[in-house]
Scaffold this active site. Structure first.
Site, PDB file in Angstrom:
ATOM      1  N   ASN A  95      45.270  33.175  35.849  1.00  0.00           N
ATOM      2  CA  ASN A  95      44.652  32.919  37.148  1.00  0.00           C
ATOM      3  C   ASN A  95      43.192  33.348  37.176  1.00  0.00           C
ATOM      4  O   ASN A  95      42.783  34.265  36.472  1.00  0.00           O
ATOM      5  CB  ASN A  95      45.425  33.642  38.249  1.00  0.00           C
ATOM      6  CG  ASN A  95      46.845  33.130  38.352  1.00  0.00           C
ATOM      7  OD1 ASN A  95      47.166  32.092  37.789  1.00  0.00           O
ATOM      8  ND2 ASN A  95      47.685  33.851  39.052  1.00  0.00           N
ATOM      9  N   ASP A  97      41.758  33.969  40.253  1.00  0.00           N
ATOM     10  CA  ASP A  97      41.547  34.676  41.523  1.00  0.00           C
ATOM     11  C   ASP A  97      41.405  36.175  41.260  1.00  0.00           C
ATOM     12  O   ASP A  97      41.443  36.631  40.112  1.00  0.00           O
ATOM     13  CB  ASP A  97      42.708  34.374  42.493  1.00  0.00           C
ATOM     14  CG  ASP A  97      44.043  34.846  41.940  1.00  0.00           C
ATOM     15  OD1 ASP A  97      44.161  36.021  41.536  1.00  0.00           O
ATOM     16  OD2 ASP A  97      44.997  34.038  41.893  1.00  0.00           O
ATOM     17  N   HIS A 112      41.532  32.636  31.573  1.00  0.00           N
ATOM     18  CA  HIS A 112      40.832  31.432  32.023  1.00  0.00           C
ATOM     19  C   HIS A 112      39.618  31.754  32.883  1.00  0.00           C
ATOM     20  O   HIS A 112      39.153  30.916  33.653  1.00  0.00           O
ATOM     21  CB  HIS A 112      41.801  30.510  32.773  1.00  0.00           C
ATOM     22  CG  HIS A 112      42.865  29.935  31.888  1.00  0.00           C
ATOM     23  ND1 HIS A 112      44.060  29.442  32.358  1.00  0.00           N
ATOM     24  CD2 HIS A 112      42.908  29.783  30.543  1.00  0.00           C
ATOM     25  CE1 HIS A 112      44.795  29.011  31.340  1.00  0.00           C
ATOM     26  NE2 HIS A 112      44.116  29.219  30.223  1.00  0.00           N
ATOM     27  N   CYS A 120      25.710  32.125  32.637  1.00  0.00           N
ATOM     28  CA  CYS A 120      24.358  31.568  32.626  1.00  0.00           C
ATOM     29  C   CYS A 120      24.277  30.382  31.663  1.00  0.00           C
ATOM     30  O   CYS A 120      24.695  30.479  30.513  1.00  0.00           O
ATOM     31  CB  CYS A 120      23.354  32.639  32.218  1.00  0.00           C
ATOM     32  SG  CYS A 120      21.676  32.009  32.119  1.00  0.00           S
ATOM     33  N   CYS A 160      20.944  33.760  37.221  1.00  0.00           N
ATOM     34  CA  CYS A 160      21.244  34.840  36.281  1.00  0.00           C
ATOM     35  C   CYS A 160      20.283  36.010  36.501  1.00  0.00           C
ATOM     36  O   CYS A 160      19.066  35.824  36.465  1.00  0.00           O
ATOM     37  CB  CYS A 160      21.116  34.305  34.853  1.00  0.00           C
ATOM     38  SG  CYS A 160      21.252  35.572  33.587  1.00  0.00           S
ATOM     39  N   THR A 201      54.385  31.120  35.893  1.00  0.00           N
ATOM     40  CA  THR A 201      53.787  30.123  35.003  1.00  0.00           C
ATOM     41  C   THR A 201      54.823  29.099  34.544  1.00  0.00           C
ATOM     42  O   THR A 201      55.955  29.458  34.209  1.00  0.00           O
ATOM     43  CB  THR A 201      53.096  30.775  33.784  1.00  0.00           C
ATOM     44  OG1 THR A 201      52.606  29.744  32.922  1.00  0.00           O
ATOM     45  CG2 THR A 201      54.025  31.697  33.015  1.00  0.00           C
ATOM     46  N   SER A 202      54.405  27.839  34.540  1.00  0.00           N
ATOM     47  CA  SER A 202      55.296  26.767  34.090  1.00  0.00           C
ATOM     48  C   SER A 202      55.320  26.674  32.571  1.00  0.00           C
ATOM     49  O   SER A 202      56.086  25.897  32.008  1.00  0.00           O
ATOM     50  CB  SER A 202      54.836  25.430  34.684  1.00  0.00           C
ATOM     51  OG  SER A 202      53.522  25.137  34.242  1.00  0.00           O
ATOM     52  N   GLU A 228      62.388  28.574  39.306  1.00  0.00           N
ATOM     53  CA  GLU A 228      62.984  27.425  38.614  1.00  0.00           C
ATOM     54  C   GLU A 228      62.954  27.692  37.115  1.00  0.00           C
ATOM     55  O   GLU A 228      62.161  28.514  36.653  1.00  0.00           O
ATOM     56  CB  GLU A 228      62.198  26.142  38.932  1.00  0.00           C
ATOM     57  CG  GLU A 228      60.754  26.246  38.467  1.00  0.00           C
ATOM     58  CD  GLU A 228      59.970  24.944  38.592  1.00  0.00           C
ATOM     59  OE1 GLU A 228      60.589  23.872  38.629  1.00  0.00           O
ATOM     60  OE2 GLU A 228      58.739  25.013  38.624  1.00  0.00           O
TER      61      GLU A 228
HETATM   62  P1  NAD Z   1      51.651  25.966  37.204  1.00  0.00           P
HETATM   63  O1  NAD Z   1      50.984  25.522  38.457  1.00  0.00           O
HETATM   64  O2  NAD Z   1      51.766  25.023  36.084  1.00  0.00           O
HETATM   65  O3  NAD Z   1      53.135  26.410  37.543  1.00  0.00           O
HETATM   66  C1  NAD Z   1      53.406  27.310  38.569  1.00  0.00           C
HETATM   67  C2  NAD Z   1      54.724  27.959  38.254  1.00  0.00           C
HETATM   68  O4  NAD Z   1      54.939  28.996  39.184  1.00  0.00           O
HETATM   69  C3  NAD Z   1      55.903  27.004  38.362  1.00  0.00           C
HETATM   70  O5  NAD Z   1      56.735  27.197  37.246  1.00  0.00           O
HETATM   71  C4  NAD Z   1      56.592  27.447  39.656  1.00  0.00           C
HETATM   72  O6  NAD Z   1      57.990  27.294  39.625  1.00  0.00           O
HETATM   73  C5  NAD Z   1      56.241  28.908  39.686  1.00  0.00           C
HETATM   74  N1  NAD Z   1      56.230  29.482  41.027  1.00  0.00           N
HETATM   75  C6  NAD Z   1      55.997  28.888  42.224  1.00  0.00           C
HETATM   76  N2  NAD Z   1      56.059  29.760  43.225  1.00  0.00           N
HETATM   77  C7  NAD Z   1      56.359  30.962  42.654  1.00  0.00           C
HETATM   78  C8  NAD Z   1      56.555  32.278  43.175  1.00  0.00           C
HETATM   79  N3  NAD Z   1      56.450  32.521  44.488  1.00  0.00           N
HETATM   80  N4  NAD Z   1      56.871  33.287  42.311  1.00  0.00           N
HETATM   81  C9  NAD Z   1      56.963  33.046  40.970  1.00  0.00           C
HETATM   82  N5  NAD Z   1      56.789  31.820  40.426  1.00  0.00           N
HETATM   83  C10 NAD Z   1      56.484  30.793  41.256  1.00  0.00           C
HETATM   84  O7  NAD Z   1      50.969  27.345  36.788  1.00  0.00           O
HETATM   85  P2  NAD Z   1      50.366  27.821  35.398  1.00  0.00           P
HETATM   86  O8  NAD Z   1      51.403  27.806  34.358  1.00  0.00           O
HETATM   87  O9  NAD Z   1      49.641  29.076  35.688  1.00  0.00           O
HETATM   88  O10 NAD Z   1      49.321  26.707  35.004  1.00  0.00           O
HETATM   89  C11 NAD Z   1      48.336  26.299  35.933  1.00  0.00           C
HETATM   90  C12 NAD Z   1      46.905  26.454  35.428  1.00  0.00           C
HETATM   91  O11 NAD Z   1      46.071  26.346  36.583  1.00  0.00           O
HETATM   92  C13 NAD Z   1      46.626  27.789  34.838  1.00  0.00           C
HETATM   93  O12 NAD Z   1      45.801  27.572  33.749  1.00  0.00           O
HETATM   94  C14 NAD Z   1      45.858  28.549  35.913  1.00  0.00           C
HETATM   95  O13 NAD Z   1      44.718  29.136  35.346  1.00  0.00           O
HETATM   96  C15 NAD Z   1      45.324  27.481  36.854  1.00  0.00           C
HETATM   97  N6  NAD Z   1      45.502  27.821  38.295  1.00  0.00           N
HETATM   98  C16 NAD Z   1      45.152  29.042  38.740  1.00  0.00           C
HETATM   99  C17 NAD Z   1      45.350  29.374  40.084  1.00  0.00           C
HETATM  100  C18 NAD Z   1      44.921  30.754  40.545  1.00  0.00           C
HETATM  101  O14 NAD Z   1      43.986  31.319  40.003  1.00  0.00           O
HETATM  102  N7  NAD Z   1      45.606  31.349  41.534  1.00  0.00           N
HETATM  103  C19 NAD Z   1      45.906  28.451  40.979  1.00  0.00           C
HETATM  104  C20 NAD Z   1      46.237  27.168  40.477  1.00  0.00           C
HETATM  105  C21 NAD Z   1      46.039  26.867  39.127  1.00  0.00           C
HETATM  106 ZN    ZN Z   2      20.629  34.121  31.781  1.00  0.00          ZN
END
Ligand code: NAD
Ligand code: ZN
Length: 254
Positions: A95, A97, A112, A120, A160, A201-202, A228
């Site tokens: 994530n 965030d 990520h 920069c 920067c 994470t999926s 899931e």
């Molecule tokens: P993904 O979106 O592919 O999958 C989300 C997974 O989380 C699913 O398997 C789902 O079942 C599960 N999920 C949903 N609600 C949940 C909960 N309350 N508790 C636990 N699990 C839950 O996520 P990913 O595998 O992280 O891949 C997405 C990509 O997108 C990553 O590279 C990430 O960096 C980026 N992303 C980041 C954010 C963020 O920073 N918050 C948000 C969206 C996407």
């Molecule tokens: Zn710079």
């Protein structure tokens, strides 16, 4: 213990995931409207900014709203408690965030990148960006319309502090490489842990999705919290069905 997290751990904080759990689970919307295949890639974003400025503006506005309004949930705080007890080796997160740090977890390995960091374009330095400054600049930029909004959005990250160059968000988009230092730190943490917790994470985003395999090969105890089944559910020792925010407090509680 090491935690490996993805978008799902932020769902209960209000940040939409790319892939939604069946039967709900998490905020709807954003990624149904803006395909990650376009809005998660550098070329897609660049094309949208030029060809569909109004849509690009709304995308940035909606992402900023989700990011800046989110608060850490009970799961983030649970990891913070483990950190305070000295039981957390690291959180490895996909994530971008700031919820893990605000929940008190440390250290955090951001595979990520980080929305609150700029990179920069001239000297390639990474620089922390003040949360409130960025929030205000993005709000002002997205109040404008069409190409005026685009121009201000592209300048929303401050220059920067080292060389005055323009900065982009220090995040990894699809098709871009991962920061080497973070990757190595993640590998080391997984080589040293004796418990791995996977959540949110999926397991579909390469190459991050391969990291849990390090712990698997070492045969350390593995736990997953997921609403899931995922590619990990079949081999982890404890596949727990549930959400991060509801399940973590039950694991951490005395
Ligand atoms: P993904 O979106 O592919 O999958 C989300 C997974 O989380 C699913 O398997 C789902 O079942 C599960 N999920 C949903 N609600 C949940 C909960 N309350 N508790 C636990 N699990 C839950 O996520 P990913 O595998 O992280 O891949 C997405 C990509 O997108 C990553 O590279 C990430 O960096 C980026 N992303 C980041 C954010 C963020 O920073 N918050 C948000 C969206 C996407
Ligand atoms: Zn710079």
């Amino acid at each position: 213990m090491v935690a490996f997290t993805g978008a799902g751990v932020a769902a209960e904080s209000g940040i939409p995931t790319f892939r939604r759990a069946p039967g709900g689970g998490g905020p709807a919307g954003l990624w149904d409207d803006y395909s990650p295949a376009i809005y998660g890639t550098p070329w897609g974003l660049a094309a949208a900014a030029v060809v569909r400025p109004e849509r690009f503006r709304r995308f940035v506005r909606d992402v900023a709203a989700a990011f800046f309004d989110a608060e850490p949930n009970a799961g983030h705080r649970g990891l913070g408690e483990l950190a305070a007890e000295g039981r957390l080796r690291a959180v490895i997160t996909q994530n971008i965030d700031d919820l893990h740090e605000r929940g008190g977890a440390e250290p955090i390995i951001k595979l990520h990148g980080d929305l609150l960091s700029g990179r920069c374009l001239r000297c390639h330095a990474r620089n922390a960006v003040d949360r409130e400054v960025l929030r205000a600049r993005l709000a002002a930029a997205t109040e404008r319309r069409h190409w005026r909004a685009t121009r201000h959005i592209l300048k929303a990250y401050p220059r920067c502090p080292r060389c005055g160059g323009r900065q982009r968000p220090d995040v990894v988009l699809f098709g871009e490489g991962l920061p080497r230092h973070q990757w190595q730190a993640a590998e080391t943490a997984l080589e040293e842990c004796d418990l791995l917790l996977i959540s949110g994470t999926s397991g579909t985003v390469y190459p991050a999705n391969a990291l849990p395999d390090i712990a698997r090969q070492r045969r350390v105890t593995t736990v997953e919290i997921s609403p899931e089944p995922t590619p990990y559910s079949g081999w982890v020792d404890y596949p727990l069905t549930g959400t991060f925010g509801e399940t973590m407090p039950q694991l951490v509680g005395d």
